[in-house]
Design a protein around this motif. Structure first.
Motif, short mmCIF file in Angstrom:
data_model
loop_
_atom_site.label_atom_id
_atom_site.label_comp_id
_atom_site.label_asym_id
_atom_site.label_seq_id
_atom_site.Cartn_x
_atom_site.Cartn_y
_atom_site.Cartn_z
N ARG A 1 -2.90 25.14 -42.67
CA ARG A 1 -2.63 24.75 -41.29
C ARG A 1 -2.53 23.23 -41.16
NH1 ARG A 1 -0.09 26.58 -38.18
NH2 ARG A 1 -1.23 26.18 -36.25
N ALA A 2 -3.34 22.48 -41.91
CA ALA A 2 -3.30 21.02 -41.84
C ALA A 2 -1.92 20.50 -42.22
CB ALA A 2 -4.37 20.43 -42.75
N VAL A 3 -1.39 21.01 -43.31
CA VAL A 3 -0.06 20.56 -43.76
C VAL A 3 1.01 20.98 -42.76
CG1 VAL A 3 1.66 20.85 -45.57
CG2 VAL A 3 -0.75 20.58 -46.18
N ASP A 4 0.93 22.23 -42.33
CA ASP A 4 1.93 22.78 -41.42
C ASP A 4 1.96 22.03 -40.10
OD1 ASP A 4 3.87 24.44 -40.40
OD2 ASP A 4 2.52 26.09 -39.97
N LEU A 5 0.79 21.80 -39.52
CA LEU A 5 0.71 21.16 -38.21
C LEU A 5 1.21 19.72 -38.24
CD1 LEU A 5 -2.71 22.56 -37.01
CD2 LEU A 5 -0.53 22.88 -35.82
N LEU A 6 0.80 18.98 -39.26
CA LEU A 6 1.21 17.57 -39.33
C LEU A 6 2.73 17.45 -39.38
CD1 LEU A 6 0.26 14.63 -39.53
CD2 LEU A 6 0.30 14.88 -42.02
N GLY A 7 3.34 18.26 -40.25
CA GLY A 7 4.80 18.20 -40.37
C GLY A 7 5.51 18.74 -39.15
N ASP A 8 5.02 19.84 -38.60
CA ASP A 8 5.71 20.50 -37.50
C ASP A 8 5.69 19.65 -36.24
OD1 ASP A 8 7.21 22.60 -36.50
OD2 ASP A 8 5.46 23.70 -35.80
N ILE A 9 4.55 19.06 -35.92
CA ILE A 9 4.46 18.24 -34.72
C ILE A 9 5.32 16.99 -34.87
CG2 ILE A 9 2.90 16.88 -33.28
CD1 ILE A 9 0.71 18.95 -34.09
N MET A 10 5.27 16.38 -36.04
CA MET A 10 6.09 15.19 -36.28
C MET A 10 7.57 15.55 -36.17
SD MET A 10 5.95 12.60 -39.52
CE MET A 10 6.45 13.88 -40.67
N GLY A 11 7.96 16.69 -36.74
CA GLY A 11 9.35 17.11 -36.66
C GLY A 11 9.79 17.42 -35.25
N SER A 12 8.91 18.00 -34.44
CA SER A 12 9.25 18.32 -33.05
C SER A 12 9.51 17.07 -32.24
CB SER A 12 8.12 19.14 -32.41
OG SER A 12 7.94 20.37 -33.08
N VAL A 13 8.67 16.06 -32.41
CA VAL A 13 8.87 14.80 -31.69
C VAL A 13 10.17 14.15 -32.14
CG1 VAL A 13 7.94 12.48 -31.30
CG2 VAL A 13 6.40 14.45 -31.35
N ALA A 14 10.41 14.14 -33.45
CA ALA A 14 11.62 13.50 -33.97
C ALA A 14 12.88 14.23 -33.50
CB ALA A 14 11.58 13.48 -35.50
N LEU A 15 12.82 15.56 -33.39
CA LEU A 15 13.98 16.33 -32.95
C LEU A 15 14.41 15.94 -31.54
CD1 LEU A 15 16.03 18.59 -33.50
CD2 LEU A 15 14.37 20.21 -32.56
N VAL A 16 13.44 15.70 -30.67
CA VAL A 16 13.77 15.30 -29.30
C VAL A 16 14.64 14.05 -29.30
CG1 VAL A 16 12.80 14.37 -27.16
CG2 VAL A 16 11.77 16.38 -28.22
N PHE A 17 14.23 13.05 -30.07
CA PHE A 17 14.97 11.79 -30.06
C PHE A 17 16.24 11.87 -30.92
CE2 PHE A 17 10.68 10.51 -28.78
CZ PHE A 17 11.00 9.90 -27.58
N ALA A 18 16.27 12.81 -31.87
CA ALA A 18 17.52 13.05 -32.60
C ALA A 18 18.59 13.59 -31.67
CB ALA A 18 17.27 14.02 -33.75
#
Length: 414
Positions: free
Chosen positions: A21-38
């Motif tokens: 979960r630690a690996v999944d959450l860190l990447g997923d949240i970061m990716g979600s924020v980046a997708l908005v600005f992409a």
């Protein structure tokens, strides 16, 4: 590791789950924020952002019931791993399009929709897996640790995503997210659990769904909260998640300020998680819905001012409030729903709670364009506050207390 607060981490299987979960959450949240600005980089339009976000939530809502049945039937760890691999492929494809400069809104929406199908299987399976791995008598601590992990990720990941978006662009953050999905799936391999209960020949998917629905509609506190969250999630996804970053980008708040707001909210989540590692939550739904009312304050603040220090305080307090609800809801579900149908009941919860998210995402973009971003954020916050308090009219919500898990642990499910 000593003391009851960290008791779940003494279990080997829970440690593997926790690492995944630690690996999944860190990447997923970061990716979600980046997708908005992409998306805002490809098309500087709140409506376009709403379309891409809705492309994820619509298939998630459409297929979440099937996801709950699959998790109860075929094993929760296997379903999580399969969905993570699928999500990893789609994230890497999105990153490649963005980094190459060839991304178009329809492509991002299509790939995000595939990711939404994967999430429809992943979420009910994850929700049903944690109580199987929690040591006896440590269910609240296991949930609080899981919440603490998620919330620390919410502090770190948005700030990291903001730095990457400003420094090298959103594509790299999304690429990292894609890789973390594969690592997370691999970390679940050492977890071995008993197989799901054998099904009779006549036990079809439709019958499984009917069984879950029968429990759902007869449980008043369950359908009251889910009905409320059908509206609350629409308001939060439209008013905060869709209009919030668009308003930040167009005002003196800025992209960096928006990332700080997200991190401040996560700091409130973290603080509350630490508190409830030791403080028992005796009335999970009463205090949970009061916490939701507090959460509305950050939307009300965002709709009223651009003073960053005010927004950071409101976000911190709002994060604390919504974390109380999150913990209370997990405890209510895990202690009052039989284990062998837990993923299915969670899927009905997710369907009802998430069904209006696409409506909020699609509607608030045009509403914000026509009536003003900040005004619509304020209206969403006031409505969120009122609906949260209205749920407390139900006695079953106000009066629920903790119940030792007996039926929830009687049938092992993998």
């Amino acid at each position: 590791m000593k003391g009851p607060a960290l008791a779940p981490l003494r279990d080997r299987r829970f440690r593997w789950y926790f690492s995944s979960r630690a690996v999944d959450l860190l990447g997923d949240i970061m990716g979600s924020v980046a997708l908005v600005f992409a998306v805002l980089e490809v098309s500087d339009s709140p409506s376009a952002l709403g379309i891409v976000l809705a492309a994820h939530s619509i298939p998630m809502v459409m297929f979440v019931l099937i996801g709950g049945v699959l998790a109860d039937r075929f094993g929760r760890t296997a379903i999580i791993q399969l969905s993570n691999v699928t999500a990893g492929v789609t994230a890497l494809a999105i990153a490649a399009l963005i980094l190459s400069g060839n991304a178009e809104i329809w492509q991002l929406a299509l790939l995000t929709a595939v990711n939404g199908v994967a999430a429809a299987a992943n979420q009910p399976a994850l929700a049903g897996l944690l109580p199987q791995l929690a040591p006896e008598g440590a269910l609240q601590q296991a949930n609080a640790l899981n919440g603490l992990l998620r919330n620390i990720s919410l502090v770190v990941a948005p700030a990291l995503a903001g730095a990457l978006v400003v420094g090298v662009g959103p594509g790299w953050a999304i690429a990292i997210n894609g890789a973390t999905y594969f690592v997370s799936a691999a970390l679940l391999l050492p977890i071995k659990l008993p197989p799901p209960p054998a099904r009779k020949g006549g036990d079809s998917i439709v019958k499984d769904l009917r069984t879950g629905w029968g429990f759902f509609r007869k449980t008043t506190w369950l359908w009251v909260i889910v009905l409320a969250f059908g509206m609350l999630n629409a308001l939060a996804s439209g008013g905060f998640s869709t209009l919030g970053p668009a308003h930040a980008k167009a005002s003196e708040i800025g992209i960096h300020g928006w990332a700080l707001i997200l991190s401040a909210g996560a700091a409130g989540l973290v603080t509350t998680s630490i508190v409830f590692l030791r403080v028992p939550l005796r009335r999970p739904l009463l205090y949970g819905m009061l916490g939701c009312a507090v959460y509305a304050g950050q939307m009300i603040a965002l709709g009223s001012t651009t003073e960053l220090w005010v927004l950071l305080i409101a976000a911190f307090v709002g994060g604390a409030g919504i974390e109380i609800f999150g913990l209370g809801w997990e405890l209510a579900m895990q202690e009052h729903v039989p284990s062998d149908m837990l993923s299915r009941v969670y899927s009905y919860d997710m369907l009802g709670s998430f069904v209006a998210i696409p409506v909020g995402q699609l509607a608030f973009g045009p509403l914000g364009a026509n009536f003003g971003l900040q005004r619509m954020i304020l209206i969403a916050g006031v409505a969120y506050f009122a609906i949260s308090l209205l749920t407390l009219v139900s006695r079953s919500v106000r009066s629920m207390t903790r119940t030792p898990a007996t039926s929830t642990t009687s049938v092992p499910v993998s």
